[in-house]
Write a protein that holds these residues in place. Sequence first.
Motif, PDB file in Angstrom:
ATOM      1  N   GLU A  23       0.832  -1.210   0.000  1.00 36.22           N
ATOM      2  CA  GLU A  23       0.000   0.000   0.000  1.00 36.22           C
ATOM      3  C   GLU A  23       0.864   1.256   0.000  1.00 36.22           C
ATOM      4  OE1 GLU A  23      -0.425  -2.655   1.958  1.00 36.22           O
ATOM      5  OE2 GLU A  23      -2.205  -3.410   0.888  1.00 36.22           O
ATOM      6  N   ALA A  24       1.943   1.251   0.768  1.00 38.66           N
ATOM      7  CA  ALA A  24       2.849   2.400   0.785  1.00 38.66           C
ATOM      8  C   ALA A  24       3.540   2.551  -0.572  1.00 38.66           C
ATOM      9  CB  ALA A  24       3.883   2.245   1.894  1.00 38.66           C
ATOM     10  N   LEU A  25       3.889   1.439  -1.197  1.00 36.66           N
ATOM     11  CA  LEU A  25       4.501   1.487  -2.520  1.00 36.66           C
ATOM     12  C   LEU A  25       3.522   2.074  -3.533  1.00 36.66           C
ATOM     13  CD1 LEU A  25       6.667   0.773  -4.621  1.00 36.66           C
ATOM     14  CD2 LEU A  25       5.725  -1.550  -4.681  1.00 36.66           C
ATOM     15  N   ARG A  26       2.268   1.658  -3.479  1.00 35.48           N
ATOM     16  CA  ARG A  26       1.269   2.174  -4.412  1.00 35.48           C
ATOM     17  C   ARG A  26       1.104   3.683  -4.255  1.00 35.48           C
ATOM     18  NH1 ARG A  26      -3.980  -1.538  -3.935  1.00 35.48           N
ATOM     19  NH2 ARG A  26      -4.631  -0.095  -5.595  1.00 35.48           N
ATOM     20  N   SER A  27       1.069   4.146  -3.027  1.00 31.78           N
ATOM     21  CA  SER A  27       0.938   5.591  -2.779  1.00 31.78           C
ATOM     22  C   SER A  27       2.149   6.339  -3.323  1.00 31.78           C
ATOM     23  CB  SER A  27       0.788   5.867  -1.278  1.00 31.78           C
ATOM     24  OG  SER A  27      -0.411   5.312  -0.783  1.00 31.78           O
ATOM     25  N   LEU A  28       3.316   5.784  -3.070  1.00 31.07           N
ATOM     26  CA  LEU A  28       4.543   6.432  -3.538  1.00 31.07           C
ATOM     27  C   LEU A  28       4.549   6.540  -5.060  1.00 31.07           C
ATOM     28  CD1 LEU A  28       8.105   5.789  -2.224  1.00 31.07           C
ATOM     29  CD2 LEU A  28       7.681   5.654  -4.673  1.00 31.07           C
ATOM     30  N   VAL A  29       4.217   5.452  -5.742  1.00 31.23           N
ATOM     31  CA  VAL A  29       4.233   5.464  -7.205  1.00 31.23           C
ATOM     32  C   VAL A  29       3.220   6.465  -7.747  1.00 31.23           C
ATOM     33  CG1 VAL A  29       3.756   4.094  -9.269  1.00 31.23           C
ATOM     34  CG2 VAL A  29       5.122   3.117  -7.420  1.00 31.23           C
ATOM     35  N   SER A  30       2.052   6.514  -7.168  1.00 35.57           N
ATOM     36  CA  SER A  30       1.028   7.435  -7.672  1.00 35.57           C
ATOM     37  C   SER A  30       1.420   8.896  -7.485  1.00 35.57           C
ATOM     38  CB  SER A  30      -0.313   7.158  -6.978  1.00 35.57           C
ATOM     39  OG  SER A  30      -0.253   7.497  -5.597  1.00 35.57           O
ATOM     40  N   GLU A  31       2.255   9.168  -6.472  1.00 36.46           N
ATOM     41  CA  GLU A  31       2.611  10.548  -6.153  1.00 36.46           C
ATOM     42  C   GLU A  31       3.835  11.050  -6.907  1.00 36.46           C
ATOM     43  OE1 GLU A  31       3.200  10.303  -1.984  1.00 36.46           O
ATOM     44  OE2 GLU A  31       1.054  10.071  -1.513  1.00 36.46           O
ATOM     45  N   ARG A  32       4.701  10.162  -7.363  1.00 36.61           N
ATOM     46  CA  ARG A  32       5.960  10.582  -7.979  1.00 36.61           C
ATOM     47  C   ARG A  32       5.807  10.717  -9.499  1.00 36.61           C
ATOM     48  NH1 ARG A  32       6.583  10.366  -3.033  1.00 36.61           N
ATOM     49  NH2 ARG A  32       8.599   9.998  -1.984  1.00 36.61           N
ATOM     50  N   ASP A  33       6.626  11.605 -10.071  1.00 35.89           N
ATOM     51  CA  ASP A  33       6.625  11.772 -11.524  1.00 35.89           C
ATOM     52  C   ASP A  33       7.479  10.718 -12.219  1.00 35.89           C
ATOM     53  OD1 ASP A  33       4.998  14.033 -11.417  1.00 35.89           O
ATOM     54  OD2 ASP A  33       6.715  15.364 -11.134  1.00 35.89           O
ATOM     55  N   ARG A  34       8.590  10.343 -11.598  1.00 37.36           N
ATOM     56  CA  ARG A  34       9.495   9.348 -12.164  1.00 37.36           C
ATOM     57  C   ARG A  34       9.884   8.351 -11.076  1.00 37.36           C
ATOM     58  NH1 ARG A  34      12.471  10.385 -16.836  1.00 37.36           N
ATOM     59  NH2 ARG A  34      11.236  11.599 -18.290  1.00 37.36           N
ATOM     60  N   VAL A  35       9.741   7.053 -11.370  1.00 37.19           N
ATOM     61  CA  VAL A  35      10.034   5.995 -10.396  1.00 37.19           C
ATOM     62  C   VAL A  35      10.692   4.828 -11.130  1.00 37.19           C
ATOM     63  CG1 VAL A  35       9.118   4.497  -8.589  1.00 37.19           C
ATOM     64  CG2 VAL A  35       7.938   6.633  -9.132  1.00 37.19           C
ATOM     65  N   ARG A  36      11.722   4.255 -10.503  1.00 34.96           N
ATOM     66  CA  ARG A  36      12.340   3.034 -11.003  1.00 34.96           C
ATOM     67  C   ARG A  36      12.580   2.095  -9.838  1.00 34.96           C
ATOM     68  NH1 ARG A  36      12.509   1.431 -16.003  1.00 34.96           N
ATOM     69  NH2 ARG A  36      14.569   0.528 -15.806  1.00 34.96           N
ATOM     70  N   ALA A  37      12.521   0.797 -10.103  1.00 37.36           N
ATOM     71  CA  ALA A  37      12.816  -0.199  -9.071  1.00 37.36           C
ATOM     72  C   ALA A  37      14.313  -0.487  -9.047  1.00 37.36           C
ATOM     73  CB  ALA A  37      12.046  -1.484  -9.340  1.00 37.36           C
TER      74      ALA A  37
END
Length: 398
Positions: A23-37
Amino acid sequence: MERNWAGNIAYQAREIARPRTVEALRSLVSERDRVRALGSRHSFSEVADGPGTLVSLDELPAEITVSGNQVTVPAATRYGVLAEFLQSQGLALPNMASLPHISVIGAVATATHGSGDANGCLSTSVAGLELVTASGGLRRVWRGDPEFAGSVVALGALGIVTTVTLDVRPSFEVRQQVYVDVPWETAVAELDTVFASGYSVSVFTDWSGPAQVWVKSLDEVSLPFTPADGPVHMLAGESVAAVTEQGGAPGPWLDRLPHFRLGHKPSAGAELQSEYLLPRESAVDALARLRSMGSRITPLLQITELRTVAADSLWLSPAGGRDVLGVHFTWKLDVPGVTALLPDIEAALLPLGARPHWGKLFHTRDVAALYPRWTDFAELRDHHDPKGKFTNEFLDRF
């Protein structure tokens, strides 16, 4: 500044996040403009880097579950950890890479592989994926779905994978026998016979002297070469305590299929790596071209490993559509020297149909022509990530 395992990549991300729940990962991804694992940092290319947020999945729940002939694992799980769990359940993976230290999703996303005429890359064991999408939603894709073949080897371009479901088999025993001082001309002349001699076979060369042949077999095998009289490391001067059990004695698959033990340093550490995967019918021609370049390759090289990988149907897999020979270079940590040599190596190999390994160093930018489903993958990415949330400079280059 954070770096990869070899130290040749300095990650440019503004932050590294370590969510503890999906759930925290989902929130983070939705809030950021650019994300990589960010996986286990064993890639030598910039495939995992990104201009915004890098996400480490190491602190997500680590439960591994078995259902029938499949296992579902958190994406960040190291193969060595998974192997030990499966062995405790009487189960096994069909194949493993040289290093048990790498993460499942990092290996899957880049089509990393073990060896064997009948063994596909590690990605071919994937039965399903769960990933966080650009909007923060959850997407599940399973073998048989229309998008499956484009979603497994995806270079992190379609989302942040949280779990991977893999096919497993009953545990089995493997023997590992090493042969030394194999004349190069003999190894090439008997190349198909050598690779067919075991479940997983590696040939090591420095392009100037004789070869070593490492045979991992299900039954006792005897090749007409000189067996090593004790444990051997493929790199001169490195500790044999780091390599897995040799000598032909049978033992558990997880203690033979990788070259290195989980609790020890993999390979040499201070190194760079490149790899090219060629159609099997081009193997002898490719080896002759490289051998003729030996005076330029050997001074920069620690060792080259030759392995075979079976064909698969994954869109961005270097083994997609054809059985391949993998030509893997473990270089000395000489960035300028290796960078200068790679264009000439590629000039020899790319006309033969070679595709570079996504997680290793390579020079060419013209990779689209190497993959028949390249346009299909581009359309899949545009559909799932229209604003380029999961892109980076590495992907943009192509």
